[in-house]
Design a protein around this motif. Sequence first.
Motif, PDB file in Angstrom:
ATOM      1  N   GLY A 187       0.745  -1.417  -0.436  1.00  0.00           N
ATOM      2  CA  GLY A 187       0.034  -0.198   0.070  1.00  0.00           C
ATOM      3  C   GLY A 187       0.303   1.323   0.028  1.00  0.00           C
ATOM      4  O   GLY A 187       0.500   2.568  -0.836  1.00  0.00           O
ATOM      5  N   GLY A 188       1.803   1.422   0.567  1.00  0.00           N
ATOM      6  CA  GLY A 188       3.129   2.445   0.804  1.00  0.00           C
ATOM      7  C   GLY A 188       3.441   2.476  -0.226  1.00  0.00           C
ATOM      8  O   GLY A 188       4.624   3.976  -1.334  1.00  0.00           O
ATOM      9  N   MET A 189       3.848   1.607  -1.325  1.00  0.00           N
ATOM     10  CA  MET A 189       4.746   1.443  -2.697  1.00  0.00           C
ATOM     11  C   MET A 189       3.795   2.280  -3.245  1.00  0.00           C
ATOM     12  O   MET A 189       3.957   2.824  -4.103  1.00  0.00           O
ATOM     13  N   ILE A 190       2.348   2.242  -3.393  1.00  0.00           N
ATOM     14  CA  ILE A 190       1.118   2.543  -4.735  1.00  0.00           C
ATOM     15  C   ILE A 190       0.818   3.761  -3.622  1.00  0.00           C
ATOM     16  O   ILE A 190       0.878   4.615  -5.027  1.00  0.00           O
ATOM     17  N   TRP A 191       0.919   4.451  -2.852  1.00  0.00           N
ATOM     18  CA  TRP A 191       0.972   5.668  -2.440  1.00  0.00           C
ATOM     19  C   TRP A 191       2.096   6.292  -3.166  1.00  0.00           C
ATOM     20  O   TRP A 191       1.973   7.296  -3.392  1.00  0.00           O
ATOM     21  N   ALA A 192       3.333   5.824  -2.550  1.00  0.00           N
ATOM     22  CA  ALA A 192       4.666   6.883  -2.949  1.00  0.00           C
ATOM     23  C   ALA A 192       4.530   7.027  -4.812  1.00  0.00           C
ATOM     24  O   ALA A 192       4.744   8.000  -4.868  1.00  0.00           O
ATOM     25  N   GLU A 193       4.418   6.057  -5.502  1.00  0.00           N
ATOM     26  CA  GLU A 193       3.877   5.655  -6.789  1.00  0.00           C
ATOM     27  C   GLU A 193       2.925   6.851  -7.242  1.00  0.00           C
ATOM     28  O   GLU A 193       3.073   7.637  -8.100  1.00  0.00           O
ATOM     29  N   SER A 194       1.234   6.804  -6.693  1.00  0.00           N
ATOM     30  CA  SER A 194       0.716   7.268  -7.138  1.00  0.00           C
ATOM     31  C   SER A 194       0.627   8.827  -7.454  1.00  0.00           C
ATOM     32  O   SER A 194       0.463   9.893  -8.020  1.00  0.00           O
ATOM     33  N   MET A 195       1.499   8.979  -5.947  1.00  0.00           N
ATOM     34  CA  MET A 195       1.973  10.731  -5.745  1.00  0.00           C
ATOM     35  C   MET A 195       2.903  11.004  -6.632  1.00  0.00           C
ATOM     36  O   MET A 195       3.524  12.070  -7.125  1.00  0.00           O
ATOM     37  N   ASN A 196       4.175  10.355  -7.167  1.00  0.00           N
ATOM     38  CA  ASN A 196       4.420  10.424  -8.929  1.00  0.00           C
ATOM     39  C   ASN A 196       4.157  10.877 -10.140  1.00  0.00           C
ATOM     40  O   ASN A 196       4.664  11.673 -10.967  1.00  0.00           O
TER      41      ASN A 196
END
Length: 556
Positions: free
Chosen positions: A144-153
């Motif tokens: 979930g943290g990976m998805i959040w960080a990548e979506s912010m990129n």
Amino acid sequence: MVIVLAGAIVLVAYFALTPLLMLLYSSLSDAPPGSLGNLTLAHYSRAYLDPEFYVLFWNTLKFALGAAALSFTFGGVLAWICERTNTPLRGVISGLVLVLFIVPGILETVAWILLLSPQIGLINLFIRNVLALPDFSLNVFSLGGMIWAESMNLYPLVFLLLSAAFRSQDIAMEEASLACGAGNFTTFVRITLRLVMPAMLSVLLITFIRAVESFEVPALIGARAGVFVFTSKIYSALQRLRPQYGIAGAYSLTLLVISIAGVWLYTRMTKAGESFAIITGKGYRPRRIDLGPWRCLVCVFALLIVAATAVLPIANLLWSSLTPYMAVPSWEMLPRLSWKSYGDLFAYPFGRKALTNSLMLSFASATGVMLLTSLIAWITVKSRLRGRGLLDNLAFLPIAVPGLVLGVSLLVLYLTLPIPIYGTLWILFIAYMTRYMPYGIRAASASMIQISKELEEASVASGASWLQTFYKVLLPLLMPGFIAGWVYIAIVSLRELSTSILLYTQDSIVLSILIFDMWESGLYNTVSALGVLMVVFLMLVTWAARKVGARIGSVE
């Protein structure tokens, strides 16, 4: 002229095709690069028959789909608010999203780790120390943290692409629907969404492709979380004491096939979107939707999103660069703020070399790409030479090659060929030239189409050679598009990581690699200081480019 076309095709083919062919050979060879071996499918059987392959595939799929969906939601909502409504402060909202767009992906990832890490994350420290909830914690080191960080990129890219689609939408059809008795929600679902559906699907697909290719988030967050995807697996295969080039090649070709399929679908979708054209010569009237009393509430909602996703990460980088350790902002911490991290940065052994190398590569690659693609654009747009279509397709081919796959390809190529450029800036220059050719060719072609053939004919009739005509007539007229493409390539070259990570040495280190190395060494505050300086520098470059571009455009 035939010689010019042949030379351009050979050069572009060398950039675009040779690394991929060498990658294919490496994945089929039982010998390391530089040695002749026998062809075998052992690497593919070892990769594909390993149960871990299917875990990697499933992790990559979940990560990419999640990031694409979340980034599409954020970017799409903000684009609709800014382009289709009369919400106040739309310029401020757009400006903050654009600032986030120029922030390098590795810095954005670092910023979210500093915010959501269970140990040092500013948000978690606030929850534990200020809200007195010691048992509650947000963990960025998870899928979930990976998805959040990548979506912010990714969501600033979605914002830019969908803004263009919403900006060009005529609401006459919506008005006709309302006049026929349909409600606002029915009109939005059955008219508005259907008209922009091709653009929305293509944007969703391109964000999925970008997430599949992502390296920063899987390397910094996923590796620690134990969630591996194709890019992190390829990188780890090449970082062993005895690098597994064959396995890396097999995984790289899998990633390449996924990316090529996605780009092919994206191209088909954008072409199909022509059947949904709604801007015609008959009374096109772009208008904004009046939200009435809801406009202020929508404005607050949009500002909260931008503040949480753009302002907070950058502000946290600034705060972390001034503090001696990770702490929640408070009056007690103010006396402890200092510029020590900035001093440590300039004293870092490879700091000046990384800065010098990055600036040289950024300038050289942007100039080289735009000069080469300007020549290619003339051949494909203005000439009638046979083979010009092949040249255009070859120049666009690298857009389907993920950055890490390109790095693996060039690594294998120049460890095999007797060309001594591995470990030098030249291999990074070739990598950047190859990777950013598609962006240069689109910028140059768009400008070349607008130049009338009569100007070239007048120059030739006056006695000028083709080279003089290209240099003295075409290039000055191309300059607005040339500068726009040059600035974009210079910025993305300065922030590039996924290709450089496999090709650099201590002598050819660049800023993105420096950030990665310092983060791995635990120099969090120094990384934040470098991040702040890079963000400020990129913002100044973008501002200066817009000023110069506006001045040249007005002169032309």
